[in-house]
Design a protein around this motif. Structure first.
Motif: not given
Lengths: 254, 301
Positions: B47-53, B58-69, B270-278
């Motif tokens: 869900e974190f990976l596939t939803s919009f902030p 403060t809530k939601g996921g990082i899908f657009p950032a993942l998509y953009g990357t 922040q932690f979640g995003t960092t984790c994914v990027l790493l």
């Protein structure tokens, strides 16, 4: 009387390697559909000379050639000679077997394909004929799709010969083709060479004098960049004209 | 006797110091990874990976950032890999080893590799946006601002420049592992140089080209500086096209930590995003290492 044609002949050919003379005044006539052997100690220029017959020396920087190198009476160093076509006519088998990292079939089909043959049936026929002519068909016919790198050293070398034959050359140059092989594989290659001269003009460089004696019709002895003596193989090995030749073949040096 | 024991003590001390510094390095890596992983592990969900902030990020996921990357590295690769491969082919197959042109190219490649990434960002802004983009707008859109502003395309091309040296060096290394014997064999069969390159040399270097691509992608996925001025966006409600600004993982972390209205609330993300990027860059690098190891093994055979 049978007319023997000179397939290759050179006149006063000199080769310089970065300005240093490596071959000096080589004049030789190599007959068609015979096996001609080049012998001589390491560094005598025999391989260099062989490589100048299909212009593989072009790949080395600083090589300069003077004099005539004629194949079928055409100077292959003329400006309007297409090197690519020359090499189709004058094939080469190398000292170390060098199959491509492709299947057995693709190795043989490589040459015909770059020559624009794409018809599958025609390619299959060429591959089969080439492998048969190189006396390796029976060993590989059930695994043409396997990697050529899985073959033994001797088989790889015969595959490379087949690959050369598939382009349908008139001349096959061989640069110590059996020097890295065991005695059994060597004798297979030698048998093959003798068979091949029915259709091809063979020029072979060898370190192994017995080999030259066994398979060649004519032998040329090179020493320090010079062609010392060139004659019927029997003459060279039984009754050489020059003392240097005699010393070499009797094992007094080299 | 006394002398030698003194030497012994000195030796033990030196060994101790070197060991200690080595342990510090290992500890830093472990602590860093642990902190990031513990902080972010709850977010490693589909869900974190596939939803919009949502709710001010403060809530939601990082899908657009993942998509953009993903888009960024794909477009970057499309630009950098062929260009880098062609350059590497020129260097290994055509240029003479010590010719002036080869030396010049190698010098340029080495220079590109050490230029700080922020300078690439400035170059991208100056060249792609203010020069190329502005001229396109001037020529085709009557001066209306379309391509003369930060977007995905310019950011990707800027990133491509940054990763070009990685690609060139990797591909060059791979091309050199193809034995000269095989080139000679091909030429002796009457192949032209180009046929030899296309049918023998390049197929023999596929894994090297892959390694170069993966290393480039992993570098590109992690860099932020080159895209700061050339296309990265704070927040977008829609997925971007070539001409749009875009969200990206690295920049997203920066935004969450510095630009957010409530930094504490965004901390888990922040932690979640960092984790994914790493995880992303780590996986890519491992793949490249394995591929490279296999190439070296092949070469030594």
């Amino acid at each position: 009387m049978i007319m023997i044609l000179d397939k290759i002949h050179t006149e006063n050919m000199f080769l310089y390697y970065s300005g240093k003379m490596a071959l000096k005044d080589i004049s030789i006539k190599i007959p068609e559909k015979k096996v001609t052997a080049f012998i001589g100690p390491s560094g005598c220029g025999k391989s260099t000379f062989l490589r100048s017959l299909n212009r593989m020396n072009d790949l080395i920087d600083g090589v300069k050639i003077e004099g005539k190198v004629m194949i079928d009476s055409i100077n292959i160093y003329d400006k309007n000679i297409d090197v690519v076509n020359l090499r189709k006519k004058v094939g080469m088998v190398f000292q170390k077997s060098n199959p491509f990292a492709k299947s057995i079939y693709e190795n043989i089909a490589y040459g015909p394909k770059i020559n624009g043959i794409n018809d599958k049936n025609q390619l299959e026929e060429i591959v089969e004929t080439a492998l048969k002519n190189a006396a390796i068909w029976d060993e590989v016919k059930d695994r043409l799709g396997d990697s050529a790198l899985g073959l033994s050293g001797g088989q790889q070398q015969r595959l490379c010969i087949a690959r050369t034959l598939a382009v349908n050359p008139e001349i096959v140059l061989m640069d110590e083709p059996a020097s890295a092989l065991d005695p059994l594989s060597t004798s297979k290659i030698e048998e093959l060479i003798v068979q091949l001269k029915e259709h091809y003009t063979i020029v072979i460089v060898t370190h192994n004098m017995q080999q030259a004696a066994r398979i060649s019709d004519n032998t040329a002895f090179f020493y320090i960049g010079e062609l010392i003596e060139y004659d019927k193989t029997r003459t060279i090995f039984t009754n050489p004209n020059k003392k240097q030749t005699e010393d070499y073949i009797t094992g007094r040096f080299g | 006797m006394i002398n030698s024991s003194r030497k012994n003590i000195k030796g033990i001390v030196i060994e101790g110091i070197t060991l200690f510094s080595a342990i510090i390095i290992i500890a830093i890596v472990i602590i860093m990874l642990l902190v990031i992983f513990i902080g972010g592990k709850d977010h490693l969900t589909w869900e974190f990976l596939t939803s919009f902030p949502t709710e001010g990020m403060t809530k939601g996921g990082i899908f657009p950032a993942l998509y953009g990357t993903a888009l960024l590295v794909i477009i970057m690769s499309i630009a950098a890999v062929p260009f880098g491969t062609i350059t590497a082919v020129y260097l290994t197959e055509y240029a003479k080893e010590n010719s002036l042109i080869a030396k010049t190219i190698r010098f340029a490649v080495r220079t590109l590799a050490v230029i700080p990434s922020i300078i690439y960002g400035l170059f991208g802004l100056g060249f792609f946006i203010k020069f190329v983009g502005a001229h396109i707008d001037g020529a085709f859109f009557g001066g209306e601002l379309r391509w003369g502003q930060p977007n995905l395309l310019w950011a990707s091309l800027t990133m491509a420049l940054l990763t070009l040296p990685v690609v060139i060096v990797s591909v060059e290394e791979a091309l050199k592992t193809v034995p000269q014997d095989l080139r000679a064999a091909s030429l002796a069969l009457g192949a032209t140089k180009w046929q030899t390159i296309r049918k023998v040399v390049l197929p023999g270097s596929v894994s090297g080209i892959m390694t170069g691509t993966i290393l480039a992608v992993s570098r590109g996925a992690g860099e932020v500086a080159p895209i700061l001025f050339t296309g990265a966006a704070y927040y977008l409600a829609t997925l971007p096209g070539l001409g749009d600004q875009f969200m990206v993982l690295g920049y997203h972390i920066y935004v969450l930590t510095t630009q957010s209205a409530n930094v504490d609330q965004t901390l888990p993300i922040q932690f979640g995003t960092t984790c994914v990027l790493l995880l992303l860059t780590f996986t890519l690098n491992m793949t490249a290492v394995i591929l490279r190891y296999r190439i070296r093994k092949q070469k030594n055979r």
